[in-house]
Structures are given as C-alpha cells and as structure tokens.
Motif scaffolding. Structure first.
Motif, PDB file in Angstrom:
ATOM      1  N   ILE A  59      -1.682 -23.697 -39.357  1.00  0.00           N
ATOM      2  CA  ILE A  59      -2.551 -25.518 -40.222  1.00  0.00           C
ATOM      3  C   ILE A  59      -0.614 -26.140 -38.912  1.00  0.00           C
ATOM      4  CG2 ILE A  59      -2.154 -26.984 -41.538  1.00  0.00           C
ATOM      5  CD1 ILE A  59      -4.369 -25.338 -42.315  1.00  0.00           C
ATOM      6  N   ARG A  60      -1.480 -27.238 -38.147  1.00  0.00           N
ATOM      7  CA  ARG A  60      -0.296 -27.709 -37.342  1.00  0.00           C
ATOM      8  C   ARG A  60      -0.555 -28.998 -37.476  1.00  0.00           C
ATOM      9  NH1 ARG A  60       1.114 -25.730 -33.127  1.00  0.00           N
ATOM     10  NH2 ARG A  60       1.265 -27.174 -31.851  1.00  0.00           N
ATOM     11  N   THR A  61      -1.938 -30.082 -37.725  1.00  0.00           N
ATOM     12  CA  THR A  61      -1.690 -31.478 -38.641  1.00  0.00           C
ATOM     13  C   THR A  61      -1.121 -31.629 -39.503  1.00  0.00           C
ATOM     14  OG1 THR A  61      -3.825 -31.709 -38.395  1.00  0.00           O
ATOM     15  CG2 THR A  61      -3.429 -31.566 -36.278  1.00  0.00           C
ATOM     16  N   LEU A  62      -1.061 -33.172 -40.207  1.00  0.00           N
ATOM     17  CA  LEU A  62      -0.652 -33.617 -41.809  1.00  0.00           C
ATOM     18  C   LEU A  62      -2.366 -33.367 -41.608  1.00  0.00           C
ATOM     19  CD1 LEU A  62       1.585 -34.257 -42.966  1.00  0.00           C
ATOM     20  CD2 LEU A  62       2.402 -33.813 -40.055  1.00  0.00           C
ATOM     21  N   THR A  63      -3.233 -33.591 -41.084  1.00  0.00           N
ATOM     22  CA  THR A  63      -4.742 -33.696 -41.886  1.00  0.00           C
ATOM     23  C   THR A  63      -5.168 -32.455 -41.865  1.00  0.00           C
ATOM     24  OG1 THR A  63      -5.399 -35.852 -39.982  1.00  0.00           O
ATOM     25  CG2 THR A  63      -6.825 -34.196 -40.845  1.00  0.00           C
ATOM     26  N   GLN A  64      -4.985 -31.583 -41.434  1.00  0.00           N
ATOM     27  CA  GLN A  64      -5.142 -29.628 -41.806  1.00  0.00           C
ATOM     28  C   GLN A  64      -4.102 -29.612 -43.093  1.00  0.00           C
ATOM     29  OE1 GLN A  64      -3.938 -28.484 -38.261  1.00  0.00           O
ATOM     30  NE2 GLN A  64      -6.019 -28.088 -37.601  1.00  0.00           N
ATOM     31  N   GLN A 105       2.887 -39.483 -35.711  1.00  0.00           N
ATOM     32  CA  GLN A 105       3.316 -39.066 -34.756  1.00  0.00           C
ATOM     33  C   GLN A 105       4.123 -37.528 -34.138  1.00  0.00           C
ATOM     34  OE1 GLN A 105       3.429 -41.476 -32.504  1.00  0.00           O
ATOM     35  NE2 GLN A 105       2.530 -43.041 -34.057  1.00  0.00           N
ATOM     36  N   LYS A 106       4.352 -36.470 -35.164  1.00  0.00           N
ATOM     37  CA  LYS A 106       4.641 -35.653 -35.301  1.00  0.00           C
ATOM     38  C   LYS A 106       3.703 -34.531 -35.312  1.00  0.00           C
ATOM     39  CE  LYS A 106       9.316 -35.842 -34.611  1.00  0.00           C
ATOM     40  NZ  LYS A 106      10.462 -36.501 -35.418  1.00  0.00           N
ATOM     41  N   THR A 107       3.664 -32.979 -35.761  1.00  0.00           N
ATOM     42  CA  THR A 107       2.782 -31.693 -36.071  1.00  0.00           C
ATOM     43  C   THR A 107       3.553 -31.612 -37.075  1.00  0.00           C
ATOM     44  OG1 THR A 107       4.430 -30.331 -35.161  1.00  0.00           O
ATOM     45  CG2 THR A 107       2.381 -31.053 -33.569  1.00  0.00           C
ATOM     46  N   LEU A 108       3.009 -30.910 -38.076  1.00  0.00           N
ATOM     47  CA  LEU A 108       3.757 -30.451 -39.714  1.00  0.00           C
ATOM     48  C   LEU A 108       4.785 -29.622 -39.404  1.00  0.00           C
ATOM     49  CD1 LEU A 108       3.071 -30.068 -42.506  1.00  0.00           C
ATOM     50  CD2 LEU A 108       1.855 -28.032 -42.011  1.00  0.00           C
ATOM     51  N   GLY A 109       5.366 -28.848 -38.118  1.00  0.00           N
ATOM     52  CA  GLY A 109       5.984 -28.338 -38.385  1.00  0.00           C
ATOM     53  C   GLY A 109       6.815 -28.762 -37.722  1.00  0.00           C
ATOM     54  N   ASP A 110       7.458 -30.448 -37.151  1.00  0.00           N
ATOM     55  CA  ASP A 110       8.314 -30.752 -36.754  1.00  0.00           C
ATOM     56  C   ASP A 110       8.700 -31.927 -37.828  1.00  0.00           C
ATOM     57  OD1 ASP A 110       8.222 -29.223 -34.115  1.00  0.00           O
ATOM     58  OD2 ASP A 110       6.722 -30.474 -32.887  1.00  0.00           O
ATOM     59  N   LEU A 111       7.676 -32.046 -38.793  1.00  0.00           N
ATOM     60  CA  LEU A 111       8.279 -32.749 -39.298  1.00  0.00           C
ATOM     61  C   LEU A 111       9.783 -33.304 -40.030  1.00  0.00           C
ATOM     62  CD1 LEU A 111       6.057 -35.491 -40.344  1.00  0.00           C
ATOM     63  CD2 LEU A 111       5.967 -34.300 -42.635  1.00  0.00           C
ATOM     64  N   HIS A 151       3.930 -22.276 -43.858  1.00  0.00           N
ATOM     65  CA  HIS A 151       3.167 -23.027 -42.620  1.00  0.00           C
ATOM     66  C   HIS A 151       4.487 -24.336 -42.394  1.00  0.00           C
ATOM     67  CE1 HIS A 151      -0.444 -21.704 -43.142  1.00  0.00           C
ATOM     68  NE2 HIS A 151      -0.399 -22.512 -44.463  1.00  0.00           N
ATOM     69  N   ILE A 152       5.417 -23.998 -42.949  1.00  0.00           N
ATOM     70  CA  ILE A 152       6.746 -24.475 -42.159  1.00  0.00           C
ATOM     71  C   ILE A 152       7.724 -24.266 -43.632  1.00  0.00           C
ATOM     72  CG2 ILE A 152       5.625 -26.961 -42.079  1.00  0.00           C
ATOM     73  CD1 ILE A 152       6.379 -27.514 -44.775  1.00  0.00           C
ATOM     74  N   ALA A 153       8.895 -24.893 -42.865  1.00  0.00           N
ATOM     75  CA  ALA A 153      10.275 -24.059 -43.541  1.00  0.00           C
ATOM     76  C   ALA A 153      10.856 -23.920 -44.446  1.00  0.00           C
ATOM     77  CB  ALA A 153      11.477 -23.917 -42.419  1.00  0.00           C
ATOM     78  N   SER A 154      10.343 -25.745 -44.759  1.00  0.00           N
ATOM     79  CA  SER A 154      11.321 -26.410 -45.925  1.00  0.00           C
ATOM     80  C   SER A 154       9.940 -27.021 -46.154  1.00  0.00           C
ATOM     81  CB  SER A 154      12.409 -26.253 -46.403  1.00  0.00           C
ATOM     82  OG  SER A 154      13.099 -26.791 -45.097  1.00  0.00           O
ATOM     83  N   ASN A 155      10.488 -27.849 -48.026  1.00  0.00           N
ATOM     84  CA  ASN A 155      10.016 -29.091 -48.123  1.00  0.00           C
ATOM     85  C   ASN A 155      10.993 -30.248 -47.603  1.00  0.00           C
ATOM     86  OD1 ASN A 155       8.610 -31.098 -49.308  1.00  0.00           O
ATOM     87  ND2 ASN A 155       8.995 -30.193 -51.439  1.00  0.00           N
ATOM     88  N   VAL A 156      10.506 -30.713 -46.434  1.00  0.00           N
ATOM     89  CA  VAL A 156      11.210 -31.695 -45.740  1.00  0.00           C
ATOM     90  C   VAL A 156      11.329 -33.057 -46.958  1.00  0.00           C
ATOM     91  CG1 VAL A 156      11.165 -30.511 -43.806  1.00  0.00           C
ATOM     92  CG2 VAL A 156       9.593 -32.409 -44.610  1.00  0.00           C
ATOM     93  N   ALA A 157      10.333 -33.709 -47.447  1.00  0.00           N
ATOM     94  CA  ALA A 157      10.353 -34.622 -48.256  1.00  0.00           C
ATOM     95  C   ALA A 157      10.875 -34.753 -49.605  1.00  0.00           C
ATOM     96  CB  ALA A 157       8.399 -34.890 -48.262  1.00  0.00           C
ATOM     97  N   ALA A 158      11.026 -33.268 -49.961  1.00  0.00           N
ATOM     98  CA  ALA A 158      11.613 -33.501 -51.503  1.00  0.00           C
ATOM     99  C   ALA A 158      13.007 -34.094 -51.887  1.00  0.00           C
ATOM    100  CB  ALA A 158      12.263 -31.803 -51.721  1.00  0.00           C
TER     101      ALA A 158
END
Length: 404
Positions: A59-64, A105-111, A151-158
C-alpha cells in the motif's frame, strides 16, 4: 510497528510504548511513561531503525490506504469490532472522498506529522469545523489501521486534532418533574379519549411515552425494544434503529447494550401491551405498525410526542413569516433522556453507574453533557459561608482576623 499498552501496577497506571529495535532480541524495545500524552509523543517521533521488521509496502498511496480502510470497515470491522452499518459506511465513504480530494504530495510511507498538520489546515479552510473534525477523525482511523497492519511504522496523525466545539456549550433545557407528570397525564387522557381512533392510537403511544421517561433510552432504542427484552421488572437494550428508520441494527456503541430497571407501573403497562396488543412479528417488536414493522422516529415525534405536549399545554407561542401565531412544542422526545439523567444526578447515582445506564461509551461524555447539573446539585447541598468562617477562633471567641 509501534503501539501503546496501558499497564496497572504498584505505581498506578502507566503507558508502555513498544517499538521496533534492532538491538533487542525480540525485535522490539519498550519504554514506559506516566501519561498517555508522553507515550504518544514518543511514539510519534519514533522512526524505524535499520534491521527492524520490514514494512509491507504493498500500500503506497493515500488513496490505496483509504480504500483498504473502507474495505476493512465494511467486511471485517476495525480493531476487532463488528463491521459498520450501511449508514455508517455511507458516511465514511463521503469523508473518504474529502480525504482523496486533498493534493497529497507524498506517499503513505513518507508521510510525516507536518503533512497531517497541512491537511488539517486545508480541511478547516475548505469545510465547516464540524465536518473538518469528523473527516480528520476518520483520517486518524485510516493511519492507525495502516500502522497496525504494518504498512507504516507509526501513526503520524495521532497528535494532530481539531478541538470539538461542544453542542452542549449552552445548558440543555430539561423538563421538570412537574412537566413530565403533565405529559404522562396527557397520555393517560388521550388513551381514554371518547374518540375511538384517538384512544386506539394512544393505546400504543402511551406505554412508549412512559417507557421513554422511565428509562432515558434514545428514541431509536425504545421504538424497537424486543418482547424478549422485558424481564425481571426491567428492559434489556440490545438494538436500535439506524438513522432514517430504514433498518434495525445494533446499539449506537457496544456500551449501549444495557439493562434498565423499570418502575412497576411502566413495566406492567409495557408488558400488558406486549401480551395483549402486539401482534406476532418476525422482528419480535413490542411496538409496531399495522403492517408489522417498526414505528418511524419522525412519525412518533410529530404524531405522538408533540400531540402529548399540546395536550399537556407544554407549548410556546411564536410567529411565522406572515405574522401568524403558531404553537411549538416546548420539548423534543430526546429531552426525556435528559430528564432521566437529571433524576439520576439528584439521586446521586455514581458516575460509572450513570454512564452505564445512559449507554455512554466514555464517562467523559456523561460529564461533558451533564456536568453543569452535577455541579448544581453539589452546590445546593453545600453549606453557604465564606472561607474565613473556617478559620480557627481565638480564646475570646473572635476570629483570628479580628485580632489584627
């Protein structure tokens, strides 16, 4: 993948962060904090170290990610919960379209957290504060789900939030016991009307009104109570109408499942109606229409509750655009829920018990909605004197403040 675990021990409640670590034999290291805020701050800043468990980059994009989250909500249920209802899923899909409209502007992993802050600013500038807050809440759920599934290391939105503007900033208006008594007396009169159609209609509406006042249930709950739920002098609340009255579903939250004691008068009235007037139906409904389905919430409000308000004289006069006087009901069906809560507070029922009876998932909801009533009851029972009257008296019987 990092997560936070609540721990209770000799030092009280603490919060333990588990995060990937190449140095640890198990692949994870742990760090404990006194507060959830500190734990979240540490987790949000944490980055995956070399040698830690690899992430699933399918899962690379936010849409996915958003589409996967919707699919999980519909078919699996989030975080061990049941799949969401059709109405909730439709709501989530509308919010998902808003999330996808943002020019990521970024992929899910770079967010990173600053990217989420920019998204929040866009939401607040583009939509109402309420819709922005709800959409950001759903975005939190998306990112949390992606973190839990690796799919990502941590919840960057928390740590990024929009403070809710409480709909209870203005004190809620609650019917007094005298007004509720007038409402119930009106139902009694209507059920005994000489007009056969009125009497027949209120043969059903009367026990509904008594049940609403006696339990504090939500309208969408008491309109679909099950006959098998009437036991031991009380009622089991196990289901509710979805918004729009189109489908019977589960209660609003798991906490909505509860047992409420009924006064003998209400229990006998509802039981009598269920045994002698409710026809057999596949939904096991106590109250149902002639076609064998549940009552519509709008019909109950307009044809039942408002009629009782008018009969009881609980109306206010207003004028329409043409200057004509019109009468408007002083209360809504939901106000009986507030009345029930106010009675619990006057009886000094403890907060956790009150939360259970109201079907609130979090005691904070109970305190946010009814905190001003709790303060009012506490103030009324306090002795009224200033702080100086608490000072010790000297041997002459005078206050120490008088000896200066």
């Amino acid at each position: 993948m990092s997560d936070i675990r609540r721990r209770e021990g000799s030092k009280g409640v603490t919060y333990q962060v588990r995060y990937p670590s190449a140095a640890a034999k198990t692949g994870y290291a742990y760090k404990t904090f006194r507060t959830m805020k500190e734990a979240r701050a540490f987790r949000d800043k944490h980055v995956v170290t070399p040698g830690s468990a690899p992430l699933d980059t399918s899962i690379r994009t936010l849409t996915q990610a958003i589409n996967l989250w919707l699919d999980i909500c519909e078919k699996e249920g989030r975080d061990g919960r049941d799949p969401v209802t059709a109405y909730t899923l439709a709501t989530y899909r509308r919010r998902a379209e808003i999330m996808k409209d943002y020019p990521w502007q970024k992929t899910l992993g770079d967010l990173q957290t600053p990217d989420v802050v920019a998204f929040r600013s866009w939401l607040l500038r583009t939509y109402s504060r309420d819709l922005a807050r709800k959409t950001l809440t759903s975005f939190h759920a998306v990112i949390k789900e992606m973190a839990m599934r690796g799919h990502i290391a941590s919840n960057v939105a928390a740590s990024v939030a929009i403070r809710a503007e409480s709909r209870y900033d203005e004190p809620i208006v609650i019917p007094t016991p005298e007004e509720v008594a007038r409402l119930l007396a009106a139902a009694d009169r209507l059920a005994n009307s000489t007009n056969r159609q009125t009497a027949r209609t209120w043969q059903r509406y009367r026990p509904i009104l008594y049940l609403a006042a006696d339990t504090g249930m939500r309208p969408q709950e008491y309109l679909v109570v099950a006959r098998k739920g009437l036991v031991e002098g009380g009622i089991h609340v196990t289901r509710a109408l979805e918004r729009g009255s189109r489908k019977i579903s589960v209660t609003k939250t798991p906490a909505g499942r509860r047992f409420i004691d009924l006064s003998p008068e209400t229990y006998d009235m509802v039981r009598h109606y269920a045994d002698h007037h409710a026809i057999e139906n596949k939904y096991d409904l106590v109250f149902l229409t002639d076609t064998g389905k549940w009552l519509d919430t709008d019909n109950w409000r307009k044809r039942g509750f408002y009629k009782a308000c008018i009969e009881a004289g609980l109306v206010d006069e207003a004028t329409d655009e043409d200057g004509k006087a019109i009468l408007t009901p002083r209360f809504s069906p939901y106000d009986l829920r507030h009345f029930y809560a106010s009675m619990l507070i006057e009886q000094r029922v403890n907060f956790k018990r009150m939360q259970k009876l109201m079907g609130h998932e979090d005691v904070k909801t109970t305190l946010n909605v009814y905190g001003h009533l709790i303060e009012k009851v506490e103030r009324s029972s306090e002795e009224r004197f200033g702080m100086l009257s608490r000072l010790p008296r000297n041997s002459c019987g005078n206050s120490v403040a008088d000896t200066v």
